[in-house]
Design an enzyme around this catalytic site. Structure first.
Site, mmCIF file in Angstrom:
data_model
loop_
_atom_site.group_PDB
_atom_site.id
_atom_site.type_symbol
_atom_site.label_atom_id
_atom_site.label_comp_id
_atom_site.label_asym_id
_atom_site.label_seq_id
_atom_site.Cartn_x
_atom_site.Cartn_y
_atom_site.Cartn_z
ATOM 1 C CE1 TYR A 46 -3.753 2.135 -0.441
ATOM 2 C CE2 TYR A 46 -3.558 2.613 2.044
ATOM 3 C CZ TYR A 46 -4.185 2.672 0.915
ATOM 4 O OH TYR A 46 -5.165 3.663 0.903
ATOM 5 C CD GLU A 105 -2.388 5.409 -6.006
ATOM 6 O OE1 GLU A 105 -2.969 6.258 -5.129
ATOM 7 O OE2 GLU A 105 -2.584 4.119 -5.803
#
Length: 245
Positions: free
Chosen positions: A157, A164
């Site tokens: 994660y 991102e």
């Protein structure tokens, strides 16, 4: 005093279950294909002369946007996921693909080191996640799949979020140098203004409050499913004691 009657748990019917089985299986295959493309792009000469973005663009667009259906699955009760949390999780990645990678030239966000980082984290995560859902639907869930589902996020994660944000940063740099990109300036008949550059900055800032909440939520889910190390140890002792009796 009469006991309370428990309401039956809602869930998909037979057709809904078949649909979910097909949906999850297709996405396991799809994300496996994306991971394969990523690996081959770096380890072989199969895509010589092509950028990573050229190689994965179409597949990534299809399989990432297919996740939008999960929002409707949650809303209509096909799955027991929280619709709000599901929406945040899905739209954040859709924004990266459609609002960042596709919205800027290939030399901008798609050329960022964030793309392979995000692709690796996304594909491994989704293969495990959809595989876990598929296994649940066919009522065959090996413990190692459960463990992977609620453990690998600890590393993947943050890696995915890093990728991102690097893509966002590359897109924002390009938008800053090209302020008219996807922007609507005053004066105009609508008396409305929109800056793509500032929008990207705003979305990046949203990661500050949202990432810890989502991350901690996943830890809470892990504790709920796997328990604490101490409780797992106690369970093993209990099982071994019963076996000796």
């Amino acid at each position: 005093m009469a006991g309370k009657t428990e309401k039956p748990k809602s869930g998909p019917g037979a057709i809904g279950k078949l649909y979910l089985i097909a949906y999850n299986l297709i996405l396991v295959i799809g994300w496996s294909y994306v991971l394969c493309l990523l690996t081959r792009s770096y380890l072989t000469d199969d895509f010589k002369g092509q950028t990573l973005w050229d190689t994965v663009r179409n597949s990534l667009f299809i399989f990432q946007n297919a996740a939008v259906l999960e929002i409707f699955h949650a809303i209509f009760g096909l799955v027991r996921s929280n619709p709000v949390i599901t929406t945040f999780q899905v739209l954040s990645r859709v924004m990266v693909v459609c609002g960042v990678l596709l919205a800027t030239p290939p030399t901008a966000a798609a050329s960022s080191i964030g793309l392979p980082i995000a692709l690796f984290a996304w594909s491994v995560t989704e293969i495990i996640r959809y595989g876990y859902y598929f296994a649940n639907l066919i009522s065959f869930v090996p413990h190692f799949i459960v463990w992977l589902r609620y453990t690998t996020f600890i590393i993947l994660y943050p890696i995915g979020v890093t990728g991102e944000l690097l893509c966002f940063y590359a897109a924002q740099n390009y938008a800053s140098a090209n302020p008219s990109l996807w922007s609507y300036t005053l004066p105009n008949s609508w008396n409305f203004t929109f800056s793509y550059n500032y929008f990207l900055i705003f979305v990046m800032l949203l990661y500050i409050p949202l990432f810890p909440q989502m991350y901690l939520h996943m830890f809470a889910q892990r504790k709920k499913i796997l328990g604490t190390p101490a409780s797992l140890k106690t369970q093993k002792i209990d099982h071994s004691t019963k076996a000796k009796m």
